[in-house]
Design a protein around this motif. Structure first.
Motif, PDB file in Angstrom:
ATOM      1  N   GLY A 264      10.603  41.913  56.520  1.00 50.38           N
ATOM      2  CA  GLY A 264      11.437  42.354  57.637  1.00 50.38           C
ATOM      3  C   GLY A 264      12.032  41.203  58.422  1.00 50.38           C
ATOM      4  N   SER A 265      11.310  40.092  58.506  1.00 52.94           N
ATOM      5  CA  SER A 265      11.835  38.944  59.244  1.00 52.94           C
ATOM      6  C   SER A 265      13.088  38.390  58.573  1.00 52.94           C
ATOM      7  CB  SER A 265      10.765  37.856  59.363  1.00 52.94           C
ATOM      8  OG  SER A 265      10.437  37.280  58.105  1.00 52.94           O
ATOM      9  N   VAL A 266      13.112  38.364  57.239  1.00 47.39           N
ATOM     10  CA  VAL A 266      14.291  37.882  56.512  1.00 47.39           C
ATOM     11  C   VAL A 266      15.462  38.842  56.711  1.00 47.39           C
ATOM     12  CG1 VAL A 266      15.218  37.341  54.220  1.00 47.39           C
ATOM     13  CG2 VAL A 266      12.903  36.623  54.842  1.00 47.39           C
ATOM     14  N   VAL A 267      15.187  40.144  56.648  1.00 44.23           N
ATOM     15  CA  VAL A 267      16.237  41.139  56.875  1.00 44.23           C
ATOM     16  C   VAL A 267      16.779  41.011  58.295  1.00 44.23           C
ATOM     17  CG1 VAL A 267      16.749  43.610  56.977  1.00 44.23           C
ATOM     18  CG2 VAL A 267      15.250  42.730  55.179  1.00 44.23           C
ATOM     19  N   ALA A 268      15.889  40.832  59.261  1.00 42.98           N
ATOM     20  CA  ALA A 268      16.322  40.720  60.661  1.00 42.98           C
ATOM     21  C   ALA A 268      17.226  39.517  60.867  1.00 42.98           C
ATOM     22  CB  ALA A 268      15.093  40.627  61.567  1.00 42.98           C
ATOM     23  N   PHE A 269      16.856  38.371  60.338  1.00 44.66           N
ATOM     24  CA  PHE A 269      17.680  37.171  60.503  1.00 44.66           C
ATOM     25  C   PHE A 269      18.997  37.278  59.745  1.00 44.66           C
ATOM     26  CE2 PHE A 269      13.687  34.728  61.647  1.00 44.66           C
ATOM     27  CZ  PHE A 269      14.083  34.497  62.961  1.00 44.66           C
ATOM     28  N   ASP A 270      19.005  38.034  58.642  1.00 43.41           N
ATOM     29  CA  ASP A 270      20.256  38.242  57.915  1.00 43.41           C
ATOM     30  C   ASP A 270      21.210  39.113  58.725  1.00 43.41           C
ATOM     31  OD1 ASP A 270      21.804  38.150  55.257  1.00 43.41           O
ATOM     32  OD2 ASP A 270      21.621  40.304  55.618  1.00 43.41           O
ATOM     33  N   ARG A 271      20.689  40.120  59.392  1.00 48.25           N
ATOM     34  CA  ARG A 271      21.535  41.021  60.169  1.00 48.25           C
ATOM     35  C   ARG A 271      21.903  40.435  61.526  1.00 48.25           C
ATOM     36  NH1 ARG A 271      18.512  46.809  58.802  1.00 48.25           N
ATOM     37  NH2 ARG A 271      18.850  46.697  56.520  1.00 48.25           N
ATOM     38  N   PRO A 386      17.375  25.703  54.808  1.00 52.13           N
ATOM     39  CA  PRO A 386      18.335  25.870  55.909  1.00 52.13           C
ATOM     40  C   PRO A 386      18.846  27.294  56.059  1.00 52.13           C
ATOM     41  CG  PRO A 386      19.359  24.714  54.073  1.00 52.13           C
ATOM     42  CD  PRO A 386      17.902  24.831  53.736  1.00 52.13           C
ATOM     43  N   ARG A 387      18.871  28.054  54.940  1.00 46.29           N
ATOM     44  CA  ARG A 387      19.388  29.432  55.026  1.00 46.29           C
ATOM     45  C   ARG A 387      18.844  30.268  53.890  1.00 46.29           C
ATOM     46  NH1 ARG A 387      25.499  31.661  53.960  1.00 46.29           N
ATOM     47  NH2 ARG A 387      25.113  33.811  54.606  1.00 46.29           N
ATOM     48  N   ILE A 388      18.502  31.506  54.203  1.00 47.36           N
ATOM     49  CA  ILE A 388      18.116  32.495  53.191  1.00 47.36           C
ATOM     50  C   ILE A 388      19.200  33.565  53.193  1.00 47.36           C
ATOM     51  CG2 ILE A 388      16.365  34.142  52.437  1.00 47.36           C
ATOM     52  CD1 ILE A 388      14.380  32.520  54.243  1.00 47.36           C
ATOM     53  N   GLU A 389      19.895  33.694  52.089  1.00 47.58           N
ATOM     54  CA  GLU A 389      21.029  34.610  51.989  1.00 47.58           C
ATOM     55  C   GLU A 389      20.600  35.893  51.275  1.00 47.58           C
ATOM     56  OE1 GLU A 389      25.342  34.746  49.662  1.00 47.58           O
ATOM     57  OE2 GLU A 389      24.143  32.908  49.678  1.00 47.58           O
ATOM     58  N   LEU A 408      13.826  42.799  47.822  1.00 48.28           N
ATOM     59  CA  LEU A 408      14.742  42.112  48.726  1.00 48.28           C
ATOM     60  C   LEU A 408      15.297  40.896  47.984  1.00 48.28           C
ATOM     61  CD1 LEU A 408      16.039  41.669  51.498  1.00 48.28           C
ATOM     62  CD2 LEU A 408      13.940  40.492  52.211  1.00 48.28           C
ATOM     63  N   MET A 409      16.482  41.069  47.397  1.00 46.05           N
ATOM     64  CA  MET A 409      17.083  40.012  46.593  1.00 46.05           C
ATOM     65  C   MET A 409      17.796  39.014  47.505  1.00 46.05           C
ATOM     66  SD  MET A 409      16.080  40.701  43.604  1.00 46.05           S
ATOM     67  CE  MET A 409      17.011  39.426  42.743  1.00 46.05           C
ATOM     68  N   VAL A 410      17.416  37.744  47.370  1.00 42.20           N
ATOM     69  CA  VAL A 410      17.960  36.688  48.219  1.00 42.20           C
ATOM     70  C   VAL A 410      18.356  35.490  47.355  1.00 42.20           C
ATOM     71  CG1 VAL A 410      16.459  37.416  50.120  1.00 42.20           C
ATOM     72  CG2 VAL A 410      15.756  35.520  48.637  1.00 42.20           C
ATOM     73  N   ARG A 411      19.082  34.551  47.983  1.00 41.64           N
ATOM     74  CA  ARG A 411      19.423  33.294  47.311  1.00 41.64           C
ATOM     75  C   ARG A 411      19.250  32.154  48.317  1.00 41.64           C
ATOM     76  NH1 ARG A 411      24.400  34.218  46.224  1.00 41.64           N
ATOM     77  NH2 ARG A 411      24.210  34.913  44.070  1.00 41.64           N
ATOM     78  N   ILE A 412      18.699  31.037  47.835  1.00 43.84           N
ATOM     79  CA  ILE A 412      18.611  29.802  48.604  1.00 43.84           C
ATOM     80  C   ILE A 412      19.548  28.802  47.934  1.00 43.84           C
ATOM     81  CG2 ILE A 412      17.105  27.880  49.274  1.00 43.84           C
ATOM     82  CD1 ILE A 412      14.779  29.927  49.148  1.00 43.84           C
ATOM     83  N   ARG A 413      20.506  28.286  48.677  1.00 41.24           N
ATOM     84  CA  ARG A 413      21.510  27.405  48.068  1.00 41.24           C
ATOM     85  C   ARG A 413      21.080  25.939  48.071  1.00 41.24           C
ATOM     86  NH1 ARG A 413      26.021  30.002  46.656  1.00 41.24           N
ATOM     87  NH2 ARG A 413      26.463  32.035  47.637  1.00 41.24           N
TER      88      ARG A 413
END
Length: 418
Positions: A264-271, A386-389, A408-413
């Motif tokens: 949920g923390s990743v979803v919250a920061f994405d939104r 630096p960022r979780i997309e 929860l599919m994410v990408r780290i660049r």
């Protein structure tokens, strides 16, 4: 999109007495938040006479839920009276007695047995292990390609922590997650088409822990949760059903809250990306992260109580024996307590008033451990990523109890040098 809009419109126009907020699809699609908003405004003590899970009362205001939690004489958690979930029944083999499904004074005696596992000294030791695990897990995440955050981070860290607390073999820690998933799943789901499918997996868990329990009874000198239960005078002689019920509690409690909060923390920061930038600029705000994540996500959506006498609440007559559902997920967005409660705000001044851990005698005993997992993990994330997309819409759980994500599919660049 049109289907979603039509569904929301139909629920908004639905006659109040027909509104059943306990339908899993409402949680899976997120539409339940608008339903709870309506109930808080129009019917904060609401009766559903013929819902998917039978007749029940919905309690949706923060103050009412707190008051009920603080009155266990009137509102029982006891397994024999119905237990702690909207689906539980004492005669159903998938539900077992545990200390969270007990009323005082028995509840206090069993809770006391495991309390030392969460002492300051034990938590200090756990914090160092969490630091090592978090650094390892984050350091091994792939760069430049999508991956499932739930699997690689949320489950992995939760499984290691849970195995450590239970004294369970680290190499089998993923079994704990599989068993936890079975314990909270409703029969009829794709994973468990029948109750027997679910009970088979639960029995696999109980058999494994029965062997560990016999070892702990012979030598209960360890500092894991099972050793503490085996050495406690009030718990050493507990029935096998109570042992299994407490295992369900410890496994599910140790899994669902932390796992869903981490995702949920990743979803919250994405939104709300401005909140991530704020945290990067002011790392001291990490102390405020956990309570706001727990409020905004609410990993456990509800607890159930059973009325032990006739009682009037906000003018509504609740009868002895009625099922009363405390919707934490609604209380945590109550407009009378949390301004703009749908927003994720890391500097929210009163986020610690959330009810995700309950209140009163049943407040979650592992609350501090859950806080440590999220806080330490994000300390390591900020050092390295630096960022979780988020690259596609999260897949949410189809449940009225655990409120979280199955994928929860994410990408780290890129990755920073630690």
């Amino acid at each position: 999109m049109s289907t979603s809009i039509n569904s929301i419109a139909s629920e908004a126009a639905c006659a109040l007495h027909k509104l059943d907020v306990a339908r899993p699809e409402l949680f899976q699609t997120g539409r339940v938040f608008r339903c709870f908003e309506r109930l808080r405004r129009e019917a904060p003590v609401h009766h559903c006479a013929d819902g998917l899970f039978g007749s029940y009362w919905s309690i949706t205001k923060h103050s009412d839920i707190e008051a009920i939690e603080l009155d266990p004489d009137t509102f029982s958690s006891e397994h024999a009276n119905g237990g702690i979930t909207i689906t539980s029944r004492p005669d159903d083999p998938q539900f077992l007695p545990s200390f969270i499904a007990m009323d005082p004074p028995r509840h206090a005696a069993q809770r006391k047995a495991v309390a030392p596992a969460f002492s300051p000294e034990r938590l200090q030791y756990l914090a160092q292990r969490l630091r090592d695990w978090s650094a390892e897990i984050v350091g091994e995440l792939p760069v430049g390609e999508p991956f499932d955050w739930v699997d690689k981070v949320s489950i992995e860290l939760t499984a290691r922590t849970l195995a450590s607390l239970l004294g369970f073999p680290r190499e089998r820690s993923r079994d704990l997650i599989r068993w936890s998933n079975a314990m909270v799943s409703l029969p009829g789901s794709a994973a468990f088409p029948t109750i027997n499918d679910k009970l088979k997996v639960m029995q696999e868990c109980f058999s494994a822990f029965d062997a560990i329990w016999e070892e702990r009874l012979k030598n209960p000198q360890g500092d894991d949760l099972l050793s503490m239960l085996a050495s406690g005078p009030e718990t050493r002689a507990m029935s096998r059903a109570e042992l299994h019920g407490n295992l369900v509690l410890l496994i599910v409690g140790g899994n669902d809250t932390s796992r869903n909060a981490i995702s949920g923390s990743v979803v919250a920061f994405d939104r709300f990306p401005e909140e991530r930038e704020k945290l990067k600029a002011h790392p001291e705000l990490l102390t405020a992260l956990t309570p706001e994540v727990l409020r905004w996500q609410t990993p456990v959506a509800h607890m159930r109580r059973t009325a032990m006498r006739d009682v009037t609440l906000r003018g509504q007559q609740i009868r002895k024996g009625d099922k009363v559902i405390l919707w934490y997920i609604s209380a945590n967005r109550d407009e009378d307590v949390f301004e703009r409660g749908d927003d994720f705000r890391i500097e929210r001044p009163n986020a610690r008033r959330h009810l995700s851990f309950g209140a009163g005698v049943h407040r979650c005993i592992g609350a501090r451990a859950a806080d440590l997992q999220l806080k330490i993990l994000w300390e390591e994330i900020l050092r390295r990523i630096p960022r979780i997309e988020v690259v596609q819409a999260p897949v949410t759980t189809s449940s009225t109890f655990g409120h979280g994500y199955t994928e929860l599919m994410v990408r780290i660049r890129e990755r920073l040098a630690a």
